[in-house]
Design a protein around this motif. Structure first.
Motif, PDB file in Angstrom:
ATOM      1  N   LEU A 108      48.694  16.562  56.146  1.00 50.74           N
ATOM      2  CA  LEU A 108      48.360  17.983  56.051  1.00 50.74           C
ATOM      3  C   LEU A 108      46.904  18.095  55.614  1.00 50.74           C
ATOM      4  O   LEU A 108      46.465  17.415  54.688  1.00 50.74           O
ATOM      5  N   HIS A 109      46.128  18.972  56.288  1.00 46.37           N
ATOM      6  CA  HIS A 109      44.700  19.012  55.987  1.00 46.37           C
ATOM      7  C   HIS A 109      44.088  20.365  56.312  1.00 46.37           C
ATOM      8  O   HIS A 109      44.723  21.237  56.908  1.00 46.37           O
ATOM      9  N   LEU A 110      42.833  20.506  55.926  1.00 43.11           N
ATOM     10  CA  LEU A 110      42.046  21.697  56.260  1.00 43.11           C
ATOM     11  C   LEU A 110      40.571  21.330  56.234  1.00 43.11           C
ATOM     12  O   LEU A 110      40.189  20.272  55.738  1.00 43.11           O
ATOM     13  N   VAL A 111      39.760  22.221  56.781  1.00 42.57           N
ATOM     14  CA  VAL A 111      38.311  22.104  56.660  1.00 42.57           C
ATOM     15  C   VAL A 111      37.852  23.175  55.677  1.00 42.57           C
ATOM     16  O   VAL A 111      38.147  24.362  55.854  1.00 42.57           O
ATOM     17  N   GLU A 112      37.176  22.757  54.645  1.00 34.72           N
ATOM     18  CA  GLU A 112      36.640  23.686  53.655  1.00 34.72           C
ATOM     19  C   GLU A 112      35.677  24.673  54.322  1.00 34.72           C
ATOM     20  O   GLU A 112      34.959  24.303  55.255  1.00 34.72           O
ATOM     21  N   ARG A 113      35.686  25.899  53.872  1.00 32.03           N
ATOM     22  CA  ARG A 113      34.795  26.904  54.455  1.00 32.03           C
ATOM     23  C   ARG A 113      33.330  26.516  54.247  1.00 32.03           C
ATOM     24  O   ARG A 113      32.927  26.063  53.181  1.00 32.03           O
ATOM     25  N   VAL A 114      32.555  26.675  55.288  1.00 29.43           N
ATOM     26  CA  VAL A 114      31.122  26.384  55.221  1.00 29.43           C
ATOM     27  C   VAL A 114      30.440  27.494  54.417  1.00 29.43           C
ATOM     28  O   VAL A 114      30.679  28.683  54.648  1.00 29.43           O
ATOM     29  N   ASN A 115      29.596  27.106  53.486  1.00 31.54           N
ATOM     30  CA  ASN A 115      28.871  28.081  52.660  1.00 31.54           C
ATOM     31  C   ASN A 115      27.513  28.437  53.259  1.00 31.54           C
ATOM     32  O   ASN A 115      27.146  29.613  53.332  1.00 31.54           O
ATOM     33  N   THR A 116      26.779  27.411  53.665  1.00 32.66           N
ATOM     34  CA  THR A 116      25.469  27.623  54.288  1.00 32.66           C
ATOM     35  C   THR A 116      25.280  26.585  55.383  1.00 32.66           C
ATOM     36  O   THR A 116      25.896  25.516  55.374  1.00 32.66           O
ATOM     37  N   GLY A 117      24.405  26.896  56.333  1.00 34.62           N
ATOM     38  CA  GLY A 117      24.092  25.939  57.388  1.00 34.62           C
ATOM     39  C   GLY A 117      25.141  25.922  58.499  1.00 34.62           C
ATOM     40  O   GLY A 117      26.006  26.799  58.590  1.00 34.62           O
ATOM     41  N   THR A 118      25.069  24.891  59.347  1.00 36.90           N
ATOM     42  CA  THR A 118      25.961  24.767  60.500  1.00 36.90           C
ATOM     43  C   THR A 118      26.512  23.348  60.571  1.00 36.90           C
ATOM     44  O   THR A 118      25.752  22.377  60.492  1.00 36.90           O
ATOM     45  N   ARG A 119      27.802  23.249  60.709  1.00 36.03           N
ATOM     46  CA  ARG A 119      28.507  21.958  60.752  1.00 36.03           C
ATOM     47  C   ARG A 119      28.941  21.667  62.185  1.00 36.03           C
ATOM     48  O   ARG A 119      29.591  22.494  62.828  1.00 36.03           O
ATOM     49  N   TYR A 120      28.610  20.472  62.683  1.00 34.36           N
ATOM     50  CA  TYR A 120      28.999  20.051  64.034  1.00 34.36           C
ATOM     51  C   TYR A 120      29.890  18.810  63.949  1.00 34.36           C
ATOM     52  O   TYR A 120      29.635  17.896  63.155  1.00 34.36           O
ATOM     53  N   THR A 151      30.331  27.830  60.860  1.00 35.99           N
ATOM     54  CA  THR A 151      29.360  28.502  59.999  1.00 35.99           C
ATOM     55  C   THR A 151      30.105  29.364  58.984  1.00 35.99           C
ATOM     56  O   THR A 151      31.346  29.378  58.947  1.00 35.99           O
ATOM     57  N   ASN A 152      29.355  30.114  58.179  1.00 37.20           N
ATOM     58  CA  ASN A 152      29.975  30.996  57.183  1.00 37.20           C
ATOM     59  C   ASN A 152      30.176  32.421  57.704  1.00 37.20           C
ATOM     60  O   ASN A 152      30.472  33.331  56.929  1.00 37.20           O
ATOM     61  N   THR A 153      30.033  32.628  59.024  1.00 33.66           N
ATOM     62  CA  THR A 153      30.262  33.954  59.604  1.00 33.66           C
ATOM     63  C   THR A 153      31.725  34.353  59.419  1.00 33.66           C
ATOM     64  O   THR A 153      32.620  33.533  59.657  1.00 33.66           O
ATOM     65  N   PRO A 154      32.016  35.579  58.994  1.00 43.81           N
ATOM     66  CA  PRO A 154      33.413  35.992  58.804  1.00 43.81           C
ATOM     67  C   PRO A 154      34.227  35.859  60.087  1.00 43.81           C
ATOM     68  O   PRO A 154      33.716  36.059  61.192  1.00 43.81           O
ATOM     69  N   ALA A 155      35.489  35.501  59.934  1.00 42.49           N
ATOM     70  CA  ALA A 155      36.381  35.291  61.080  1.00 42.49           C
ATOM     71  C   ALA A 155      36.661  36.605  61.808  1.00 42.49           C
ATOM     72  O   ALA A 155      36.803  37.660  61.196  1.00 42.49           O
ATOM     73  N   LYS A 156      36.715  36.512  63.141  1.00 43.64           N
ATOM     74  CA  LYS A 156      37.069  37.662  63.977  1.00 43.64           C
ATOM     75  C   LYS A 156      38.448  37.499  64.600  1.00 43.64           C
ATOM     76  O   LYS A 156      39.136  38.478  64.860  1.00 43.64           O
ATOM     77  N   THR A 157      38.847  36.249  64.872  1.00 41.87           N
ATOM     78  CA  THR A 157      40.168  35.972  65.450  1.00 41.87           C
ATOM     79  C   THR A 157      40.798  34.828  64.667  1.00 41.87           C
ATOM     80  O   THR A 157      40.157  34.187  63.829  1.00 41.87           O
ATOM     81  N   ILE A 158      42.060  34.550  64.977  1.00 43.51           N
ATOM     82  CA  ILE A 158      42.769  33.461  64.311  1.00 43.51           C
ATOM     83  C   ILE A 158      42.104  32.117  64.573  1.00 43.51           C
ATOM     84  O   ILE A 158      42.150  31.207  63.753  1.00 43.51           O
ATOM     85  N   HIS A 159      41.419  31.983  65.718  1.00 44.63           N
ATOM     86  CA  HIS A 159      40.753  30.722  66.061  1.00 44.63           C
ATOM     87  C   HIS A 159      39.564  30.445  65.137  1.00 44.63           C
ATOM     88  O   HIS A 159      39.114  29.303  65.028  1.00 44.63           O
ATOM     89  N   ASP A 160      39.045  31.484  64.498  1.00 47.00           N
ATOM     90  CA  ASP A 160      37.906  31.315  63.594  1.00 47.00           C
ATOM     91  C   ASP A 160      38.316  30.835  62.211  1.00 47.00           C
ATOM     92  O   ASP A 160      37.473  30.398  61.436  1.00 47.00           O
ATOM     93  N   LYS A 161      39.603  30.910  61.893  1.00 47.65           N
ATOM     94  CA  LYS A 161      40.072  30.572  60.542  1.00 47.65           C
ATOM     95  C   LYS A 161      40.352  29.075  60.441  1.00 47.65           C
ATOM     96  O   LYS A 161      41.486  28.627  60.279  1.00 47.65           O
ATOM     97  N   TYR A 162      39.296  28.310  60.526  1.00 44.21           N
ATOM     98  CA  TYR A 162      39.420  26.856  60.525  1.00 44.21           C
ATOM     99  C   TYR A 162      39.820  26.304  59.165  1.00 44.21           C
ATOM    100  O   TYR A 162      40.170  25.133  59.038  1.00 44.21           O
ATOM    101  N   TRP A 163      39.756  27.125  58.123  1.00 38.72           N
ATOM    102  CA  TRP A 163      40.030  26.665  56.762  1.00 38.72           C
ATOM    103  C   TRP A 163      41.518  26.723  56.407  1.00 38.72           C
ATOM    104  O   TRP A 163      41.898  26.357  55.291  1.00 38.72           O
ATOM    105  N   LEU A 164      42.374  27.136  57.322  1.00 42.43           N
ATOM    106  CA  LEU A 164      43.802  27.219  57.026  1.00 42.43           C
ATOM    107  C   LEU A 164      44.437  25.824  57.072  1.00 42.43           C
ATOM    108  O   LEU A 164      44.199  25.059  58.003  1.00 42.43           O
ATOM    109  N   PRO A 165      45.284  25.470  56.088  1.00 45.15           N
ATOM    110  CA  PRO A 165      45.959  24.165  56.123  1.00 45.15           C
ATOM    111  C   PRO A 165      46.864  24.040  57.351  1.00 45.15           C
ATOM    112  O   PRO A 165      47.542  25.004  57.721  1.00 45.15           O
TER     113      PRO A 165
END
Length: 333
Positions: free
Chosen positions: A302-314, A229-243
């Motif tokens: 090398l890859h990343l997941v773009e940050r979610v803007n709205t909604g929920t991605r599964y 989701t677009n909830t701000p990260a609390k831990t390193i595990h939440d930063k899914y957008w990092l390459p």
């Protein structure tokens, strides 16, 4: 009148004109339009003095102006090149039986796989297919993910549920969802059997598309559902957008697959999967319900997941290894 007419005919044209005019008591006047044109030309030849004095000039003015123009063009080209180029490898509304992109394997990836006979891919790269997993199978997995994650959930933007171990994000930590009393009411053997069917399909797709023996690649951990989701990260595990490179994160990974459980542009915005390629080129996959993306796990991807803007991605991540010592069995409950 007849005599006058004969005289006029016998005269030269200039004289005729003069005589005719005299006969009619008319005076030949100078051509005003010719006079006006002459005066106009005279005025045009007179230089116009600038109102505020002569224009400024400096030595080599043309050369300097051209240099400035060329520098501006170079600046525009440089700026555009820094923006990078994006290639949409798979759009959400497209349906692919199979679409592939071949890459040169990273040297360390190739060297390691040489010790596992029959597991080295014919070519490294990535594959997308939309006809491997049915809509009903995808719905079953999505419901498993939602049921489990309702018992926990990360405080940040990424919630993880490992189907094999039962590890579930809760707050900033993990819990074992299978140890909870509610687990018996949301998990059943039928759902797990459907997961096994899906995993087997992906397993054989990996072997087929990369030209390896299915008996030489093995399911490996972690196999997990993700909710972003677009909830701000609390831990390193939440930063899914990092390459990142999967093999650097999980040393035993050799082939990675992702099954998308809902739709980009409908259920969420953002959250696209992006390969970061050479020459500042991004190759993008837009998630589609039931779409499977498979790729080699080395530095070539090398890859990343773009940050979610709205909604929920599964999505569901299922990975394979060439190292039998890093293999795991199918989950059961």
């Amino acid at each position: 009148m007849y005599i006058i007419y004969k005289i006029i005919i016998s005269m030269p044209k200039k004289q005729v004109k003069k005589t005719y005019c005299q006969h009619n008591n008319k005076e030949i006047l100078p051509d005003k339009s010719t006079s006006n044109n002459a005066n106009h030309n005279d005025r045009e030849n007179v230089p116009i003095q600038p109102k505020f004095g002569p224009a400024l000039s400096f030595p080599y003015q043309k050369i300097w102006s051209r240099c400035i123009l060329i520098s501006g063009l170079f600046l525009i080209v440089w700026f555009n090149s820094k923006q990078g180029k994006e290639i949409i490898f798979a759009k959400q509304h497209d349906t692919f039986l199979s679409r592939s992109q071949h890459l040169q394997c990273a040297p360390d990836y190739t060297n390691e796989l040489k010790i596992y006979p029959g597991c080295l891919p014919e070519k490294c790269g990535r594959i997308v297919t939309d006809n491997l997993i049915s809509s009903q199978e995808t719905d079953t997995l999505l419901q498993i993910a939602k049921n489990a994650m309702n018992l926990g959930g990360s405080d940040g933007g990424a919630t993880i549920f490992d189907l094999h171990t039962g590890a579930l994000s809760k707050g900033t930590k993990f819990i074992n969802v299978y140890a909870l009393k509610q687990a018996s009411s949301i998990f059943n053997s039928t759902d797990f059997n459907i997961y096994k069917i899906i995993k087997t399909k992906i397993h054989h797709a990996v072997a087929h598309h990369f030209g390896v023996d299915a008996d030489k690649i093995f399911l490996t951990k972690p196999t997990f559902f993700s909710r972003m989701t677009n909830t701000p990260a609390k831990t390193i595990h939440d930063k899914y957008w990092l390459p990142h490179i999967d093999k650097n994160t999980y040393e035993h990974f050799h082939y990675t697959s992702l099954l998308y459980l809902n739709d980009f542009g409908r259920d969420f915005d953002g959250g696209r999967f992006i390969f970061i390629d050479k020459n500042n080129v991004n190759t993008t996959i837009e998630p589609r319900k039931g779409r499977v993306s498979i790729f080699t796990s080395g530095a070539e991807n090398l890859h990343l997941v773009e940050r979610v803007n709205t909604g929920t991605r599964y999505a569901l991540t299922v990975s394979f290894t060439c190292n039998i010592n890093a293999s795991i069995s199918d989950p059961s409950y």
